[in-house]
Design an enzyme around this catalytic site. Structure first.
Site, PDB file in Angstrom:
ATOM      1  N   HIS A 113       0.842  -1.211   0.000  1.00 48.64           N
ATOM      2  CA  HIS A 113       0.000   0.000   0.000  1.00 48.64           C
ATOM      3  C   HIS A 113       0.871   1.253   0.000  1.00 48.64           C
ATOM      4  CE1 HIS A 113       0.646   0.690   4.341  1.00 48.64           C
ATOM      5  NE2 HIS A 113       0.357  -0.578   4.565  1.00 48.64           N
ATOM      6  N   HIS A 124      -1.990   9.320   3.031  1.00 51.36           N
ATOM      7  CA  HIS A 124      -3.077   9.981   2.294  1.00 51.36           C
ATOM      8  C   HIS A 124      -3.404  11.278   3.007  1.00 51.36           C
ATOM      9  CE1 HIS A 124      -5.604   8.405   5.575  1.00 51.36           C
ATOM     10  NE2 HIS A 124      -4.939   7.274   5.433  1.00 51.36           N
ATOM     11  N   HIS A 169      -9.873   9.637   4.410  1.00 52.13           N
ATOM     12  CA  HIS A 169      -9.121   9.790   3.158  1.00 52.13           C
ATOM     13  C   HIS A 169      -9.630  11.095   2.568  1.00 52.13           C
ATOM     14  CE1 HIS A 169      -7.986   5.244   2.700  1.00 52.13           C
ATOM     15  NE2 HIS A 169      -7.613   5.768   3.847  1.00 52.13           N
ATOM     16  N   GLU A 177       2.262   6.124   7.049  1.00 55.03           N
ATOM     17  CA  GLU A 177       1.895   4.802   7.532  1.00 55.03           C
ATOM     18  C   GLU A 177       2.572   3.645   6.800  1.00 55.03           C
ATOM     19  OE1 GLU A 177      -2.193   3.634   6.521  1.00 55.03           O
ATOM     20  OE2 GLU A 177      -2.560   5.714   5.938  1.00 55.03           O
TER      21      GLU A 177
HETATM   22  N1  GLY Z   1      -7.499   3.520   8.440  1.00 53.39           N
HETATM   23  C1  GLY Z   1      -7.466   3.674   7.054  1.00 53.39           C
HETATM   24  C2  GLY Z   1      -6.131   3.993   6.570  1.00 53.39           C
HETATM   25  O1  GLY Z   1      -5.175   3.845   7.290  1.00 53.39           O
HETATM   26  O2  GLY Z   1      -5.967   4.464   5.490  1.00 53.39           O
HETATM   27 MN    MN Z   2      -5.269   3.882   9.413  1.00 50.57          MN
HETATM   28 MN    MN Z   3      -4.466   5.903   6.978  1.00 47.97          MN
END
Ligand code: GLY
Ligand code: MN
Ligand code: MN
Length: 443
Positions: free
Chosen positions: A351, A355, A362, A389
């Protein structure tokens, strides 16, 4: 001037003179019988109005010549009988004064008023295809205006996508938004710390989820900003796991991705910790790799640098670590660049590294500079808010070292781009190995 009135002034300045913008809030949704899903207003509508009641529509009319701009709210009327059942509603007059609109009408007047407001307006700004019922209503208004053509009335000749104007505005957060996001992140970070302190082998994932929800609500957050993920053991390798119904086992890592919504603003935080309070050696090795990747990504958050640098910085560290720990075969790939060219790392990191974050988890806004040739990644600007993340997710395989099987780790923080770099909002949640182990031991 409230922040909402200041925000309303901006699209109005960008609109054609005399043009009309129409923005409705979200419809309510029936769950079954006479039970509804919890109501959540539309984020664009809230951004410009601050008004959270359902069945509301905001109309903005741009200035033209000596005629000043106007903001007009349509909302539910006062209704003593309904208020006994469902609670307080402002009604147009109180809403107008409390929220600083120029005019307010009962929503039952919408069709009649719109037929007047759109008469001779040069253009309509509207978000088509978001709400079929409203699309049909707008078509009805335009028909009503066109029906007056014999008397010289003209209907809007142009339509524009309203949300395109608002997306760019929402991308850079003003001071009041930054304060709310900091609060959402502080509450959510505290909730992660609470879940760590509560964790014991043998607990069910939903018991940890309950700790999060308790902490959100007791600090006044209205709801989770998205469905919380509480994923122990192999469940952490399911990116959108949400069943949260597995019993944890001694030796498991637990990945929790959860954030609250506070006064309409989202937090989005992930922490990964050992349910028994002590990282095993393989867990620690991968954890510290993801942490180093996150530190590199955070360091890339500098005004003027492209957004894509954040992801690239994390991926470089992760790939080097995958080679170092034997997740990827150094003899086969040789270098980080060769791994990237073959995208071999996506087996373990599939991923993006973040974002935009704001009213929506988002959040809106393009990730690219749409005005430039080739649409390159857009430069970061102070006031943008984003998540950072990175993670690693190791599913078993004959070529994968067994000590890492089923380990899933993500570390996610919420950040505002500041003049000097990243301002992390979510540091109430312990993050380093010693801090996590100390927090859990303290419990
Ligand atoms: N919790 C959704 C994300 O981390 O994008
Ligand atoms: Mn998240
Ligand atoms: Mn997120």
């Amino acid at each position: 001037m409230t922040p909402f009135a200041a925000r309303r002034a901006r699209p109005v300045e960008a609109m054609e003179p005399g043009a009309v913008a129409v923005l409705a809030t979200a419809p309510g949704t029936v769950r079954n019988g006479d039970a509804d899903y919890p109501y959540r207003h539309d984020s664009y509508f809230y951004y410009l109005s601050g008004f959270t009641e359902p069945e509301s529509v905001l109309v903005l009319v741009a200035a033209q010549g000596s005629t000043p701009a106007r903001s007009i709210l349509f909302c539910r009327p006062k209704d003593v009988e309904r208020e006994i059942w469902d609670g307080f509603r402002h009604g147009p007059e109180a809403a107008r004064t409390a929220f600083g609109f120029d005019e307010a009408w009962p929503v039952s007047e919408l069709d009649a008023q719109m037929a007047c407001l759109l008469a001779n307006a040069p253009a309509l700004y509207y978000a088509i295809a978001q709400n079929a019922a409203l699309d049909a209503q707008v078509a009805g208004w335009l028909k009503a205006v066109r029906a007056q053509s014999r008397s010289g009335v003209t209907a809007p000749g142009r339509s524009h996508h309203l949300l395109a104007l608002l997306d760019e505005m929402r991308l850079v957060k003003d001071e009041s938004e930054q304060a709310l996001m900091a609060r959402a992140a502080a509450i959510s970070g505290g909730a992660h710390a609470r879940a760590m302190r509560a964790a014991r082998p043998g607990m069910f994932e939903y018991e940890l989820e309950a700790e999060l929800l308790h902490e959100f609500r007791r600090h006044g957050a209205q709801a989770p900003a998205y469905t919380p993920i509480v994923a122990s053991g192999a469940n952490a390798c399911i990116l959108h796991y949400s069943a949260n119904n597995t019993q944890t086992r001694d030796g498991d890592l637990v990945l929790i991705d959860a954030g609250c919504e506070f006064d309409s603003y989202a937090a989005d935080i992930t922490r990964t910790f050992p349910v028994n309070g002590r990282f095993s050696e393989p867990q620690k090795r991968l954890y510290e790799l993801v942490l180093r990747a996150q530190e590199a990504a955070l360091a890339a958050i500098v005004p003027g640098r492209p957004y894509s640098d954040v992801h690239d910085a994390a991926v470089n560290v992760l790939v080097e670590g995958m080679l170092e720990h034997g997740l990827l075969d150094r003899a086969k790939y040789g270098s980080v660049d060769n791994v990237l060219a073959e995208r071999a790392h996506t087996r373990f990191y599939m991923h993006g590294t973040g974002h935009w974050l704001g009213l929506d988890v988002h959040d809106t806004g393009s990730y690219r500079d749409l005005a430039r040739e080739g649409k390159p990644s857009r430069p970061l600007v102070p006031g943008m808010a984003l998540t950072v993340e990175p993670g690693i997710y190791v599913r078993p395989g004959p070529d994968v070292p067994e000590q890492f099987w089923h380990i899933g780790i993500r570390i996610e923080d919420d950040v505002i781009v500041g003049d000097a770099g990243a301002r992390v909002l979510s540091d109430a949640a312990p993050k380093t190995v010693p801090d996590i182990e100390a927090a859990m031991k303290g419990a």
